[in-house]
Design a protein around this motif. Structure first.
Motif, PDB file in Angstrom:
ATOM      1  N   LEU A   1       0.876  -1.268   0.003  1.00 58.01           N
ATOM      2  CA  LEU A   1      -0.146  -0.136  -0.070  1.00 58.01           C
ATOM      3  C   LEU A   1       1.000   1.222   0.047  1.00 58.01           C
ATOM      4  O   LEU A   1       1.636   1.417   0.873  1.00 58.01           O
ATOM      5  N   ILE A   2       0.532   2.230  -0.950  1.00 59.82           N
ATOM      6  CA  ILE A   2       1.452   3.322  -0.985  1.00 59.82           C
ATOM      7  C   ILE A   2       0.268   4.519  -1.105  1.00 59.82           C
ATOM      8  O   ILE A   2      -0.596   4.682  -1.677  1.00 59.82           O
ATOM      9  N   ASP A   3       0.565   4.973   0.232  1.00 64.12           N
ATOM     10  CA  ASP A   3      -0.690   6.043   0.633  1.00 64.12           C
ATOM     11  C   ASP A   3       0.117   6.859   1.857  1.00 64.12           C
ATOM     12  O   ASP A   3       0.490   6.290   2.840  1.00 64.12           O
ATOM     13  N   PRO A   4      -0.246   8.254   1.713  1.00 66.52           N
ATOM     14  CA  PRO A   4       0.191   8.963   2.993  1.00 66.52           C
ATOM     15  C   PRO A   4      -0.497   8.729   4.464  1.00 66.52           C
ATOM     16  O   PRO A   4       0.244   8.647   5.182  1.00 66.52           O
ATOM     17  N   ARG A   5      -1.727   8.176   4.318  1.00 62.10           N
ATOM     18  CA  ARG A   5      -2.484   7.642   5.298  1.00 62.10           C
ATOM     19  C   ARG A   5      -2.368   6.247   5.553  1.00 62.10           C
ATOM     20  O   ARG A   5      -2.201   5.335   4.586  1.00 62.10           O
ATOM     21  N   ARG A   6      -2.499   5.730   6.691  1.00 59.00           N
ATOM     22  CA  ARG A   6      -2.677   4.322   6.870  1.00 59.00           C
ATOM     23  C   ARG A   6      -3.833   4.048   7.115  1.00 59.00           C
ATOM     24  O   ARG A   6      -4.722   4.017   8.169  1.00 59.00           O
ATOM     25  N   THR A   7      -4.661   3.590   5.779  1.00 62.53           N
ATOM     26  CA  THR A   7      -6.115   3.338   5.806  1.00 62.53           C
ATOM     27  C   THR A   7      -6.248   1.884   5.971  1.00 62.53           C
ATOM     28  O   THR A   7      -5.369   1.119   6.378  1.00 62.53           O
ATOM     29  N   VAL A   8      -7.616   1.575   5.994  1.00 67.66           N
ATOM     30  CA  VAL A   8      -7.940   0.130   6.240  1.00 67.66           C
ATOM     31  C   VAL A   8      -7.409  -0.778   5.271  1.00 67.66           C
ATOM     32  O   VAL A   8      -7.359  -1.946   5.676  1.00 67.66           O
ATOM     33  N   SER A   9      -6.738  -0.528   4.131  1.00 64.34           N
ATOM     34  CA  SER A   9      -6.565  -1.382   3.097  1.00 64.34           C
ATOM     35  C   SER A   9      -5.106  -1.753   3.738  1.00 64.34           C
ATOM     36  O   SER A   9      -4.598  -2.687   2.776  1.00 64.34           O
ATOM     37  N   ALA A  10      -4.367  -1.093   4.539  1.00 63.06           N
ATOM     38  CA  ALA A  10      -2.976  -1.529   5.118  1.00 63.06           C
ATOM     39  C   ALA A  10      -3.475  -2.822   5.845  1.00 63.06           C
ATOM     40  O   ALA A  10      -2.322  -3.673   6.120  1.00 63.06           O
ATOM     41  N   ASP A  11      -4.409  -3.041   6.223  1.00 68.41           N
ATOM     42  CA  ASP A  11      -4.733  -4.338   6.731  1.00 68.41           C
ATOM     43  C   ASP A  11      -4.397  -5.598   6.140  1.00 68.41           C
ATOM     44  O   ASP A  11      -3.920  -6.591   6.565  1.00 68.41           O
ATOM     45  N   ILE A  12      -4.236  -5.585   4.797  1.00 66.09           N
ATOM     46  CA  ILE A  12      -3.843  -6.686   3.894  1.00 66.09           C
ATOM     47  C   ILE A  12      -2.531  -6.500   3.447  1.00 66.09           C
ATOM     48  O   ILE A  12      -1.886  -7.563   2.645  1.00 66.09           O
ATOM     49  N   ALA A  13      -1.911  -5.555   3.820  1.00 60.67           N
ATOM     50  CA  ALA A  13      -0.694  -5.126   3.043  1.00 60.67           C
ATOM     51  C   ALA A  13       0.648  -5.767   3.769  1.00 60.67           C
ATOM     52  O   ALA A  13       0.607  -5.358   5.238  1.00 60.67           O
ATOM     53  N   GLU A  14       1.665  -6.306   3.116  1.00 61.86           N
ATOM     54  CA  GLU A  14       2.645  -6.859   3.923  1.00 61.86           C
ATOM     55  C   GLU A  14       3.567  -5.534   4.006  1.00 61.86           C
ATOM     56  O   GLU A  14       4.503  -5.345   5.069  1.00 61.86           O
ATOM     57  N   LEU A  15       3.430  -4.345   3.196  1.00 62.11           N
ATOM     58  CA  LEU A  15       4.226  -3.245   3.394  1.00 62.11           C
ATOM     59  C   LEU A  15       3.288  -1.949   2.880  1.00 62.11           C
ATOM     60  O   LEU A  15       2.776  -1.951   2.189  1.00 62.11           O
ATOM     61  N   HIS A  16       3.440  -0.949   4.225  1.00 59.13           N
ATOM     62  CA  HIS A  16       2.846   0.254   3.816  1.00 59.13           C
ATOM     63  C   HIS A  16       3.884   1.274   3.448  1.00 59.13           C
ATOM     64  O   HIS A  16       4.560   1.447   4.687  1.00 59.13           O
ATOM     65  N   LEU A  17       3.686   2.108   2.654  1.00 54.66           N
ATOM     66  CA  LEU A  17       4.737   3.150   2.312  1.00 54.66           C
ATOM     67  C   LEU A  17       3.900   4.326   2.400  1.00 54.66           C
ATOM     68  O   LEU A  17       3.029   4.810   1.619  1.00 54.66           O
ATOM     69  N   PRO A  18       4.212   5.165   3.722  1.00 56.61           N
ATOM     70  CA  PRO A  18       3.377   6.285   4.005  1.00 56.61           C
ATOM     71  C   PRO A  18       4.204   7.371   2.976  1.00 56.61           C
ATOM     72  O   PRO A  18       4.819   8.375   3.588  1.00 56.61           O
ATOM     73  N   VAL A  19       3.954   7.672   1.702  1.00 57.22           N
ATOM     74  CA  VAL A  19       4.785   8.419   0.785  1.00 57.22           C
ATOM     75  C   VAL A  19       4.264   9.829   0.906  1.00 57.22           C
ATOM     76  O   VAL A  19       3.031  10.218   1.511  1.00 57.22           O
ATOM     77  N   ALA A  20       5.239  10.769   1.017  1.00 58.28           N
ATOM     78  CA  ALA A  20       4.905  12.380   0.915  1.00 58.28           C
ATOM     79  C   ALA A  20       4.028  12.370  -0.085  1.00 58.28           C
ATOM     80  O   ALA A  20       3.982  12.150  -1.058  1.00 58.28           O
ATOM     81  N   PRO A  21       2.932  13.490   0.391  1.00 55.80           N
ATOM     82  CA  PRO A  21       2.075  14.068  -0.963  1.00 55.80           C
ATOM     83  C   PRO A  21       2.904  14.332  -2.289  1.00 55.80           C
ATOM     84  O   PRO A  21       3.810  14.884  -2.261  1.00 55.80           O
ATOM     85  N   ASP A  22       2.565  13.902  -3.408  1.00 55.68           N
ATOM     86  CA  ASP A  22       3.089  14.093  -4.631  1.00 55.68           C
ATOM     87  C   ASP A  22       4.443  13.161  -4.750  1.00 55.68           C
ATOM     88  O   ASP A  22       5.031  13.763  -5.602  1.00 55.68           O
TER      89      ASP A  22
END
Length: 871
Positions: free
Chosen positions: A192-213
């Protein structure tokens, strides 16, 4: 009882729905098990469709200047004013602004009228706000606006990369297909590549809280990494693409250290992602509004596509870039040319295409070039250049950036027509002519979902009042403008047949969009089908390496990532988006009480450290401001949000809250290629609001709220509302009478120490109204108080208590909207009944067993309470 197969009117997943009207006037809703988009599954919104079909608030008759009118008078006036504007100021002085809620047949007739016979291309749509960057990226890379893959690829992939897509809330049925695929094949990985840790992170091995843009830099760096590691498919690149060297030259300086600086990510997490992508052959990259709604959206799309082209991972099972559309018919609108820069049937404004369409339509007035796109359209209106505008099935006063400017532009426009199903929207209030349009369940036509699948929407309800289909309204105006011969339609099937014929007209395979295989098909019995349909439906595109560019090769685009964005001192980056159970501006979901039970008012997600620094406490009110406007929202303090960033949902309007229109704060900055607004990145200041009293009320009848803050939602058997007062009322008796519309005597109690009060009106054992106030956010159990409206044997003392007694279990705040299960019920399942998993909770309570979009929240509750029990 007759069951009708139709299609959901919400997101671009395009779920099949079975609708069965009942003898009592209700409609039973179920997922269609035979529809290939959802195989019977529906999300919370789709499941509640039957609860949104009441005629409350419907526009049932034409109106002229707030007065009921006949159809003839209304249509004559629309045609007269448009004709006069064209005669005096030219065809560029009029415009249509449409919606992904229109059916393809509606869209086709509107586009044909504007571009083919008015002779201007000033017809744009709210799809400009969600999908325009994908369109631009596709066309630059493929030569056509073509989504290569399909939903089966999500189940066949070994790696799914979610970029700017909270699939778990915004496209729950697709999310659950991935969940099921992971359960069957544990080797399937999700990033999951998203600034927020959304509910979709629930199934992600890796969450990348990328900076806006920061997405552009991340994928530009990935392209360089793939080349450096020798992962690119040189044979594919050589045979089927062009421009690789130029794209690589731009990317080669983007090593992991530089990417880390631009994205705010750790080098280790970047390396993990790059290695996963490099060593996994079957990769699908799913992207949505977090990519598109950006001033660099088109470049983000092409940066993603570049990585798939470089590795040959496109057009094959389990591989490809996948744009997930936001609206039910955003794709259908693109097919007919519903965007201002398209002509029709995926043709652009080339001399050859203009000539072809002119001959097909039999018109010598076809527009010669693109028209005004959404932001520019309303800016031109503000300058006085648009003399007449027709808005169809959308609410730009709330959904457009700089929404107050849009409102002022409509106020200044000499002639505004709005055709919609609802009488009360913030846009409808500004119309000189209001035209009652058919709604879901009454409409008849087609929609196209995110995987290019065309499905039928079929009617199962009669047209109420004098409501009419949009295509009928448009063709009647066209006739009055003198174009009757070209608009002599008598059914949506006839319009669809013309659309099919145009798609195949002089199409030798050089154009992607071709429905000619459907020529002569039975429209009424039509089953879901993917285009192009020449001899047979096409599940995937580009597997043969043939593209729709002049040389037949896919094009790499050099992408230069924008510099990291830093807000001005003291300001935050504001991100906007959706919540789980509501849709756009709530004109439909706002009718279903259970869809408001999870989140009933506008809110701002803020990181605990930022909240502490600003003096913002949980559930306090927060004012957000910038030079464009302000909003008043409830604080939701959570570490899902990054420091320095805020998130506010887009849904609330003046119909549901007095100051919750978040798009008043969003600037009109757009992507230079796609003209899509950067709705994900505004700059705002945030501050706590000094509130004298907070309040929560329930009422059997709709209350009249004039408080400093209010947010209202339907409840079973009545209404619920949050309020706030900056000063205590001088006379509570007058306040209660004005709010609840009654002079009846309320019973009340007051806690002198805490300053909390309760006012209750019970008559004949039924609760008519209750108000709880406190200097701090009110602690009363909302769901318990709402449920009291359905009781028939109440006393005032029960209601005044503000909380249930031992004989009245309190389920707590709703977690699972589909099944109406609250947090207390889930906690009890864990602590008293020993449930240790989401599945066990579901088996006991049914929570999370329908659409599954609440499962991440349930898992958090289970884990937290298991820890408590262990201690």
């Amino acid at each position: 009882m007759i069951t009708t197969r139709t299609t959901c009117p919400y997101c671009g997943v395009g779920c099949g729905v079975l609708a069965t009207p009942q003898p009592d006037g209700t409609v039973q809703i179920a997922g269609d098990p035979d529809h290939p988009a959802n195989f019977g599954r529906l999300c919370s919104k789709g499941s509640a469709l039957g609860e949104t079909l009441s005629l409350d608030g419907r526009l049932l008759h034409p109106e002229i200047n707030d007065e009921r009118a006949s159809w003839d008078d209304a249509l004559d006036l629309v045609a007269t004013r448009f004709r006069a504007a064209i005669a005096e100021h030219g065809p560029q002085s009029v415009a249509i602004y449409g919606s992904g809620q229109l059916l393809t047949e509606d869209y086709y007739v509107a586009n044909k009228l504007m571009k083919g016979f008015v002779g201007a291309a000033n017809i744009d749509t709210n799809s400009r706000l969600c999908m325009a960057s994908s369109v631009a990226g596709h066309k630059r890379a493929f030569g056509s606006d073509t989504v290569p893959g399909n939903y089966e690829d999500l189940e066949q992939a070994d790696l799914i990369v979610l970029v700017g897509s909270n699939l778990g809330w915004c496209h729950p049925v697709l999310y659950q297909r991935i969940v099921a695929a992971r359960a069957a094949r544990p080797e399937l990985k999700v990033v999951l590549i998203d600034p927020r840790r959304t509910v979709s992170a629930d199934i992600a091995e890796l969450h990348l809280p990328v900076a806006p843009d920061g997405d552009s830099a991340l994928f530009v760096g990935l392209l360089a990494h793939l080349e450096q590691q020798g992962i690119t498919d040189s044979d594919y690149v050589s045979a089927y693409t062009s421009g690789y060297e130029a794209a690589l030259l731009t990317a080669e300086d983007w090593d992991i250290a530089r990417v880390a600086e631009a994205t705010g990510l750790s080098p280790l997490s970047i390396s993990r992602f790059y290695d996963l992508f490099a060593r996994t052959k079957k990769v699908v990259t799913v992207y949505s509004q977090g990519v598109n709604q950006s001033a660099a959206g088109s470049d983000k799309v092409n940066a993603i596509i570049n990585c798939h082209l470089a590795t040959g991972r496109i057009g094959k099972p389990g591989m490809g870039p996948f744009s997930v559309t936001g609206q039910p018919n955003a794709m259908g609108g693109r097919e007919v040319g519903g965007l201002a820069n398209m002509l029709a049937a995926h043709m652009d404004f080339t001399p050859e295409a203009i000539d072809r369409v002119s001959r097909f339509w039999g018109s010598d007035s076809v527009a010669q070039g693109p028209g005004l796109k959404a932001v520019d359209l309303f800016a031109a209106m503000a300058r006085g250049e648009i003399k007449a505008v027709w808005i169809m099935a959308t609410n730009p006063v709330d959904s457009m950036p700089e929404a107050d400017v849009v409102r002022d532009a409509l106020k200044a426009c000499p002639f505004v027509v709005v055709s919609d199903m609802n009488r009360h929207t913030d846009t409808m209030e500004l119309a000189h002519v209001r035209l009652p349009a058919a709604g879901w369940g009454e409409k008849d036509g087609t929609v196209t979902n995110s995987e290019r699948r065309i499905s039928r929407q079929r009617p199962f309800l009669p047209l109420p009042g004098e409501a009419r289909p949009d295509w009928w309204i448009i063709k009647e105006v066209a006739k009055r403008l003198g174009h009757g011969a070209a608009f002599s339609y008598f059914s949506p099937g006839q319009i669809f047949a013309e659309h099919v014929a145009l798609s195949g007209f002089e199409n030798d395979g050089s154009r992607d969009f071709d429905l000619s295989g459907l020529s002569g098909a039975d429209y009424e019995t039509m089953t879901p089908v993917q285009w192009p349909v020449r001899s047979r439906p096409t599940a995937r595109m580009f597997g043969d390496g043939k593209f729709f560019t002049p040389d037949g090769k896919a094009r790499f685009l050099p992408v230069q990532p924008p510099p990291p964005f830093a807000p001005a001192p003291g300001q935050f980056i504001l991100n906007t988006g959706r919540v789980r159970d509501h849709w756009h501006t709530m004109t439909r979901t706002g009718k279903a009480s259970r869809l408001s039970a999870h989140m009933a008012e506008p809110f701002v997600e803020v990181h605990p450290a930022d909240a502490n620094a600003l003096g913002i406490r949980r559930a306090n009110l927060v004012r957000l401001t910038n030079r464009h406007g302000s909003a008043l929202v409830r604080a939701l303090v959570t570490d899902r949000q990054q420091r320095g960033q805020l998130f506010v949902p887009m849904h609330w309007t003046d119909q549901f809250a007095n100051n919750g229109r978040v798009d008043t704060l969003v600037t009109g900055k757009v992507d230079p290629v796609s003209a899509q607004p950067a709705l994900k990145m505004a700059q705002v200041m945030a501050e706590p609001v000094g509130v004298r009293l907070y309040g929560f009320l329930v009422a059997a009848r709709k209350p009249a709220l004039a408080t400093d803050y209010w947010a209202m939602a339907p409840a079973p058997h009545g209404y619920r509302a949050e309020i706030a007062l900056f000063e205590e009322p001088a006379d509570w008796t007058d306040f209660l009478a004005d709010t609840f519309g009654t002079d009846a005597v309320f019973q009340s109690i007051r806690d002198e120490r805490s300053g909390r009060r309760a006012f209750v009106l019970v008559e004949n054992g039924r609760l008519l109204a209750a108000l709880y106030t406190s200097p701090d956010p009110v602690l009363v159990s909302r769901q318990w108080a709402v449920d009291l409206l359905s009781e028939t044997d109440l006393t005032a003392s029960i209601v005044l208590a503000g909380r249930p007694g031992a004989d009245r279990p309190d389920g707590g705040a709703i977690v699972c909207s589909c099944m109406g299960v609250g947090i207390n019920t889930i906690i009890e399942a864990v602590t008293r009944h020993g449930c240790t998993s989401v599945e066990a909770v579901g088996a006991l309570t049914r929570a999370g067993t329908n659409c599954g979009s609440c499962r991440a929240e349930i898992r958090g509750i289970v884990d937290a309470n298991r820890l408590v029990a262990a201690e």
